[in-house]
Scaffold this active site. Structure first.
Site, PDB file in Angstrom:
ATOM      1  N   ARG A 132     -10.010   1.412   8.834  1.00 53.91           N
ATOM      2  CA  ARG A 132      -9.563   0.248   9.125  1.00 53.91           C
ATOM      3  C   ARG A 132     -10.657  -0.719   9.902  1.00 53.91           C
ATOM      4  O   ARG A 132     -10.226  -1.933  10.230  1.00 53.91           O
ATOM      5  CB  ARG A 132      -8.117   0.295  10.087  1.00 53.91           C
ATOM      6  CG  ARG A 132      -6.993  -0.323   9.418  1.00 53.91           C
ATOM      7  CD  ARG A 132      -5.742   0.111  10.541  1.00 53.91           C
ATOM      8  NE  ARG A 132      -4.649  -0.830  10.156  1.00 53.91           N
ATOM      9  CZ  ARG A 132      -3.568  -0.130   9.465  1.00 53.91           C
ATOM     10  NH1 ARG A 132      -3.791   0.789   8.934  1.00 53.91           N
ATOM     11  NH2 ARG A 132      -2.669  -0.907   9.371  1.00 53.91           N
TER      12      ARG A 132
ATOM     13  N   ARG B  71      11.360  -6.669   4.847  1.00 46.90           N
ATOM     14  CA  ARG B  71      11.171  -5.413   5.218  1.00 46.90           C
ATOM     15  C   ARG B  71      11.720  -4.869   6.530  1.00 46.90           C
ATOM     16  O   ARG B  71      12.520  -3.868   6.978  1.00 46.90           O
ATOM     17  CB  ARG B  71       9.772  -4.850   5.290  1.00 46.90           C
ATOM     18  CG  ARG B  71       9.379  -3.287   5.372  1.00 46.90           C
ATOM     19  CD  ARG B  71       8.442  -2.649   5.000  1.00 46.90           C
ATOM     20  NE  ARG B  71       7.301  -2.906   6.017  1.00 46.90           N
ATOM     21  CZ  ARG B  71       6.272  -2.674   6.203  1.00 46.90           C
ATOM     22  NH1 ARG B  71       5.449  -2.181   4.951  1.00 46.90           N
ATOM     23  NH2 ARG B  71       5.210  -2.961   7.212  1.00 46.90           N
TER      24      ARG B  71
ATOM     25  N   ARG C 186      -1.017  -8.083  13.605  1.00 50.63           N
ATOM     26  CA  ARG C 186      -1.496  -7.151  12.420  1.00 50.63           C
ATOM     27  C   ARG C 186      -2.166  -7.873  11.449  1.00 50.63           C
ATOM     28  O   ARG C 186      -3.305  -7.422  10.925  1.00 50.63           O
ATOM     29  CB  ARG C 186      -0.439  -6.303  11.937  1.00 50.63           C
ATOM     30  CG  ARG C 186       0.088  -5.424  12.868  1.00 50.63           C
ATOM     31  CD  ARG C 186       1.526  -4.763  12.513  1.00 50.63           C
ATOM     32  NE  ARG C 186       1.541  -4.129  11.089  1.00 50.63           N
ATOM     33  CZ  ARG C 186       2.962  -4.133  10.373  1.00 50.63           C
ATOM     34  NH1 ARG C 186       4.189  -4.572  10.876  1.00 50.63           N
ATOM     35  NH2 ARG C 186       2.748  -3.606   9.455  1.00 50.63           N
TER      36      ARG C 186
ATOM     37  N   LYS D 287       0.741  -1.182  -0.050  1.00 52.45           N
ATOM     38  CA  LYS D 287       0.151  -0.005   0.030  1.00 52.45           C
ATOM     39  C   LYS D 287       0.777   1.155  -0.080  1.00 52.45           C
ATOM     40  O   LYS D 287       0.517   2.028  -0.746  1.00 52.45           O
ATOM     41  CB  LYS D 287      -0.849   0.127   1.133  1.00 52.45           C
ATOM     42  CG  LYS D 287      -1.828  -1.069   1.212  1.00 52.45           C
ATOM     43  CD  LYS D 287      -3.003  -0.832   2.410  1.00 52.45           C
ATOM     44  CE  LYS D 287      -2.246  -0.990   3.925  1.00 52.45           C
ATOM     45  NZ  LYS D 287      -1.603  -2.452   4.150  1.00 52.45           N
TER      46      LYS D 287
ATOM     47  N   ARG E  63      11.440  -1.168  11.088  1.00 51.40           N
ATOM     48  CA  ARG E  63      10.128  -0.577  11.905  1.00 51.40           C
ATOM     49  C   ARG E  63       9.800  -1.386  13.238  1.00 51.40           C
ATOM     50  O   ARG E  63       9.830  -2.565  13.080  1.00 51.40           O
ATOM     51  CB  ARG E  63       9.280  -0.844  10.817  1.00 51.40           C
ATOM     52  CG  ARG E  63       8.544   0.690  10.390  1.00 51.40           C
ATOM     53  CD  ARG E  63       7.404   0.319   9.157  1.00 51.40           C
ATOM     54  NE  ARG E  63       6.343  -0.064   9.631  1.00 51.40           N
ATOM     55  CZ  ARG E  63       5.107  -0.126   9.013  1.00 51.40           C
ATOM     56  NH1 ARG E  63       4.965   0.360   7.785  1.00 51.40           N
ATOM     57  NH2 ARG E  63       3.900  -0.587   9.532  1.00 51.40           N
TER      58      ARG E  63
HETATM   59  P1  ADP Z   1       0.569  -1.837   7.713  1.00 45.97           P
HETATM   60  O1  ADP Z   1      -0.487  -1.738   6.536  1.00 45.97           O
HETATM   61  O2  ADP Z   1       1.760  -2.312   7.264  1.00 45.97           O
HETATM   62  O3  ADP Z   1       0.087  -2.592   8.719  1.00 45.97           O
HETATM   63  P2  ADP Z   1       0.401   0.930   8.537  1.00 45.97           P
HETATM   64  O4  ADP Z   1       1.687   1.837   8.357  1.00 45.97           O
HETATM   65  O5  ADP Z   1      -0.590   1.197   7.710  1.00 45.97           O
HETATM   66  O6  ADP Z   1       0.997  -0.496   8.220  1.00 45.97           O
HETATM   67  O7  ADP Z   1      -0.181   1.092  10.098  1.00 45.97           O
HETATM   68  C1  ADP Z   1       0.750   0.818  11.165  1.00 45.97           C
HETATM   69  C2  ADP Z   1       0.278   0.779  12.357  1.00 45.97           C
HETATM   70  O8  ADP Z   1      -0.417   2.052  12.595  1.00 45.97           O
HETATM   71  C3  ADP Z   1      -1.020  -0.124  12.533  1.00 45.97           C
HETATM   72  O9  ADP Z   1      -0.720  -1.347  12.843  1.00 45.97           O
HETATM   73  C4  ADP Z   1      -2.083   0.418  13.843  1.00 45.97           C
HETATM   74  O10 ADP Z   1      -1.363   0.348  14.888  1.00 45.97           O
HETATM   75  C5  ADP Z   1      -1.760   1.801  13.489  1.00 45.97           C
HETATM   76  N1  ADP Z   1      -2.535   2.294  12.490  1.00 45.97           N
HETATM   77  C6  ADP Z   1      -2.332   2.934  11.150  1.00 45.97           C
HETATM   78  N2  ADP Z   1      -3.754   3.421  10.513  1.00 45.97           N
HETATM   79  C7  ADP Z   1      -4.572   3.361  11.706  1.00 45.97           C
HETATM   80  C8  ADP Z   1      -6.161   3.614  11.760  1.00 45.97           C
HETATM   81  N3  ADP Z   1      -6.549   3.779  10.698  1.00 45.97           N
HETATM   82  N4  ADP Z   1      -6.738   2.948  12.854  1.00 45.97           N
HETATM   83  C9  ADP Z   1      -6.048   2.672  13.766  1.00 45.97           C
HETATM   84  N5  ADP Z   1      -4.669   2.328  13.926  1.00 45.97           N
HETATM   85  C10 ADP Z   1      -4.004   2.531  12.761  1.00 45.97           C
END
Ligand code: ADP
Length: 187
Positions: A88, A127, A144, A13, A133
């Site tokens: 989400r 990654r 996740r 993404k 990260r």
């Molecule tokens: P990925 O899609 O690889 O899991 P992201 O960068 O989108 O990584 O998200 C990393 C973390 O940030 C998520 O696991 C969550 O803890 C938090 N996060 C991101 N976007 C949201 C959201 N819309 N609602 C709640 N938590 C979020």
């Protein structure tokens, strides 16, 4: 173009979102990236969300929704936007409807990147080694994926029902996937 990019962790993404946003001349708004920058800058928000993110749990909707509402009210979203990592949860999807209604705008597309589970795990491990990260460790990654299946995957049916879901095969080199995405969105 007002769009969402969705898919499980590791689907690409962030990588593809940035390229699509550039292609359409729209800002890419990634809630994950916003949280990570708050953590790096040790803001109040960053201090609250760090432990949650490191466990692979979701940041509470109460903190996430306002942040997105404020961001979508910025003038640079006039030509559109690409939202990555939001919504989400069902509650976030409902909140997004409210935000867009207030702004008098509608979504044009919800792009779903499709990648098989084995590839996702391999990409995440790679990654983890490169980017470091703090939420890219085995236990957090597993969590996740669980959170994605339980909380986020159900949203896809919602966008499919609205006729907005555009599904693209996310397997292959970055430029190949990018071309597929652009073709699908312009179709
Ligand atoms: P990925 O899609 O690889 O899991 P992201 O960068 O989108 O990584 O998200 C990393 C973390 O940030 C998520 O696991 C969550 O803890 C938090 N996060 C991101 N976007 C949201 C959201 N819309 N609602 C709640 N938590 C979020």
């Amino acid at each position: 173009m007002r769009m969402l990019i969705m898919g499980p962790p590791g689907a690409g993404k962030g990588t593809q979102g940035a390229k699509v946003a550039e292609e359409f001349g729209i800002p890419e708004i990634s809630t994950g990236a916003i949280f990570r920058s708050n953590i790096a800058n040790q803001t109040e928000l960053g201090k609250i969300v760090k432990a949650i993110i490191d466990k692979g749990e979701l940041v509470p909707d109460s903190l996430t929704v306002d942040l997105v509402a404020d961001r979508l009210a910025q003038p640079d979203t006039a030509p559109g936007f690409l939202l990555d990592g939001f919504p989400r949860t069902v509650a976030q999807a409902e909140a997004l409807e409210g935000i867009l209604d207030k702004l008098g705008i509608k979504l044009d597309a919800c792009l779903l990147l499709i990648v098989d589970g084995e590839t996702l795990v391999a990409r995440m491990m790679k990654r983890a080694a490169i980017e470091g990260r703090s939420d890219d460790n085995e236990e957090t990654i597993r969590r996740r994926f669980e959170v994605y299946s339980a909380e986020t995957e159900p949203l896809l049916a919602l966008y499919r029902d609205k006729g907005l879901l555009v599904e693209v095969d996310g397997l292959g080199d970055v430029p190949v996937v990018h071309s597929r995405i652009v073709a699908a969105l312009k179709a």
